[in-house]
Design a protein around this motif. Structure first.
Motif, short mmCIF file in Angstrom:
data_model
loop_
_atom_site.label_atom_id
_atom_site.label_comp_id
_atom_site.label_asym_id
_atom_site.label_seq_id
_atom_site.Cartn_x
_atom_site.Cartn_y
_atom_site.Cartn_z
N LYS B 254 0.84 -1.21 0.00
CA LYS B 254 0.00 0.00 0.00
C LYS B 254 0.87 1.26 0.00
O LYS B 254 0.62 2.20 -0.74
CB LYS B 254 -0.93 0.00 1.23
N GLU B 255 1.89 1.24 0.84
CA GLU B 255 2.80 2.40 0.89
C GLU B 255 3.48 2.61 -0.46
O GLU B 255 3.62 3.74 -0.93
CB GLU B 255 3.85 2.19 1.99
N ASN B 258 1.10 4.18 -2.94
CA ASN B 258 0.94 5.61 -2.66
C ASN B 258 2.16 6.41 -3.13
O ASN B 258 2.03 7.49 -3.69
CB ASN B 258 0.71 5.85 -1.17
N LYS B 262 2.36 9.35 -5.97
CA LYS B 262 2.91 10.66 -5.62
C LYS B 262 4.09 11.02 -6.53
O LYS B 262 4.17 12.13 -7.06
CB LYS B 262 3.37 10.62 -4.15
#
Lengths: 353, 353
Positions: B254-255, B258, B262
């Motif tokens: 998940k990180e 993200n 970004k």
């Protein structure tokens, strides 16, 4: 009276030799003749000092101004050109990569439509080139010959009765003529016959290279074919040899395309439809990938797997999506990623699938 | 009373563990428990003769028939299965590639929906597996434990007070339990953190492999994570360890996603849109390329770059476009090119972009 070339004014239109209207332009993109000439009693550019090089520029400038054929050409001193603009001129095939790297007095003359240009103080004092769309070596030769005769009457060219025209590199000595053509050979490449074919039909003294000449990689199945021998051979014989090779290329490429249609139609469709899909949907396209996609699109159009797209659009994109062209269009320097993003946008915009 | 498994009847529906409805199934595709058991006083399959192996099949068959939990399972003797059907069963994860290559008396039991199955005379006399959609190791363990207890009461399993359950390979001796999960980790792969991450969070005794288990390559960023130690560790501890690793994988993935959104959104969009364009337009798609395209599509859907596509459809395609599945669908053996062509058609048909 010579007008100054304004590089930015070149941007909206592309060189006319990319218009895709010449003979056999499904395979032969363009034909080119180039003459190497030097002034008598003047050292070649690599040996001449600044003052002598400036003198060469002045002499040629005067001759071109007085020429009936060339006096419409635009003039530009190459020393005043910044790096991005030099790269832009290389991408348009108006100057050589070698010339772009020199930092000595030199100049270029460019005709309206960019069909002809003259580099002053590249490897030789004069490098004159004429380019035509499609297979049209005769016209390219007839034009350059008239110019050569006229300049010969105004400038004193270095000539030896024994050797012919004298040049900085012996590989140009003799007639000083380089005849070449760009051709698109996806059929020969995809049938994996390139090496065999080159060995079979390219005689000694003929070189096959990439889109940006000596030392550049083959991109998008576009090849540059040119003579390498200028000594002990007449201009007429050189031209006949290259024309003969061009005709063989055309014949083999056509046969290869037919073979692909017969034996591997679905593989070609796969290649063509993927290229179209990627051009329409990718957000990032490198210059190298673009050339490869373009080759598939061009083949797809020629084989009627895709609807007709004007060859002019496809030819021009080969030049206008190059790095410097993209940055000129953006009006600023871009990172490689920014260029690849803008390239993807331009491609989507220009090709109406 | 056991009914015979008819392989062709499996074709229309896919295994239920691929339905994409389980917890965390954006990252964890499925969870699996597997027990290795052997009958007491009977040589392991690699040492048993034909008669003994047949006897094992008979004994297990009788036990399954008498089982309250398992008696709905379908039964098939593996010797009667042709090569294509064996490959089909491997692709569905119902038998192991190793089992498919054996040519000895053996059998399989398969439940409705294919959530559980038992191989007889693979490396051990019994290999019992339970699979669940998403992250659901607890249910997979609770189910298989009940089955194990029941079979234990009907069959005499080889067990040593000192070592635990005895198995053909010492790597299964002890609790005989393998717990694993399939996960999709494009974020970790695309941020180039896979090696660092594996080193950091995968403890000794945990193995990370490809979609078809031991010795298979990672395809489409799908990884299989499983314990390797079965000796001197309780089932509960094994399960807790794997669950802990799974949670770490979910968190890091998940990180990573993200971070990609970004820092590299356009690169991901490029990847996703290309994959969609190719799936919609290609005429030929290899199994390996499909897995890679699917990974991009799945990521694109999860990141909402593409409209929602049911995870069930994407999960099932991983299995149904494999070689044997495609040939079963076609009803005949196909050349690799024919398979790749049919695969491209199936993909176009199944995914409604």
């Amino acid at each position: 009276m010579l007008n100054k070339l304004e590089i930015d004014k070149l941007i909206p239109k592309c060189s006319e030799w990319l218009n895709g209207k010449g003979r056999n332009s499904d395979i032969i993109i363009s034909s080119r003749t180039r003459l190497a000439r030097n002034l008598k009693n003047t050292p070649f550019p690599n040996r001449a000092d600044k003052r002598k090089l400036e003198r060469v520029v002045e002499l040629v400038k005067r001759a071109v101004s007085n020429s009936k054929i060339l006096n419409g050409m635009k003039f530009l001193e190459i020393n005043n050109v910044n790096e991005l603009d030099k790269e832009f001129l290389v991408e348009r095939h108006l100057i050589s990569p070698f010339f772009a790297k020199l930092n000595k007095p030199g100049a270029i003359f460019i005709s309206e439509g960019e069909l002809s240009c003259i580099m002053i103080n590249e490897e030789d004092h004069l490098r004159i080139q004429w380019i035509r769309s499609g297979l049209d070596i005769n016209t390219a030769w007839d034009s350059i010959r008239v110019v050569d005769n006229e300049l010969n009457s105004m400038l004193d060219f270095a000539f030896s009765d024994e050797l012919g025209y004298l040049t900085a590199c012996p590989s140009n000595t003799g007639n000083g003529l380089r005849v070449s053509f760009f051709c698109h050979l996806p059929g020969i490449v995809l049938t994996k016959n390139l090496d065999k074919f080159l060995e079979e039909i390219v005689p000694a003294g003929i070189a096959v290279r990439g889109f940006y000449g000596e030392g550049t990689d083959v991109q998008g199945n576009i090849f540059q074919v040119s003579n390498q021998v200028t000594l002990g051979i007449t201009e007429k014989d050189t031209i006949e040899r290259i024309k003969k090779v061009a005709k063989k290329f055309i014949q083999y490429e056509k046969e290869s395309r037919n073979k692909l249609l017969k034996d591997a139609k679905i593989k070609i469709e796969d290649k063509v439809y993927r290229a179209k899909a990627i051009m329409k949907n990718a957000k990032i396209i490198s210059s190298l990938e673009f050339m490869s996609l373009l080759s598939a699109i061009r083949l797809g159009v020629e084989l009627k797997m895709l609807k007709k797209i004007d060859r002019k659009i496809l030819n021009e994109l080969m030049v206008t999506v190059q790095s410097a062209h993209i940055q000129k269009l953006a009006g600023k320097n871009l990172t490689p990623l920014e260029r690849d993003i803008l390239r993807a946008e331009i491609v989507k915009d220009k090709i109406n699938f």
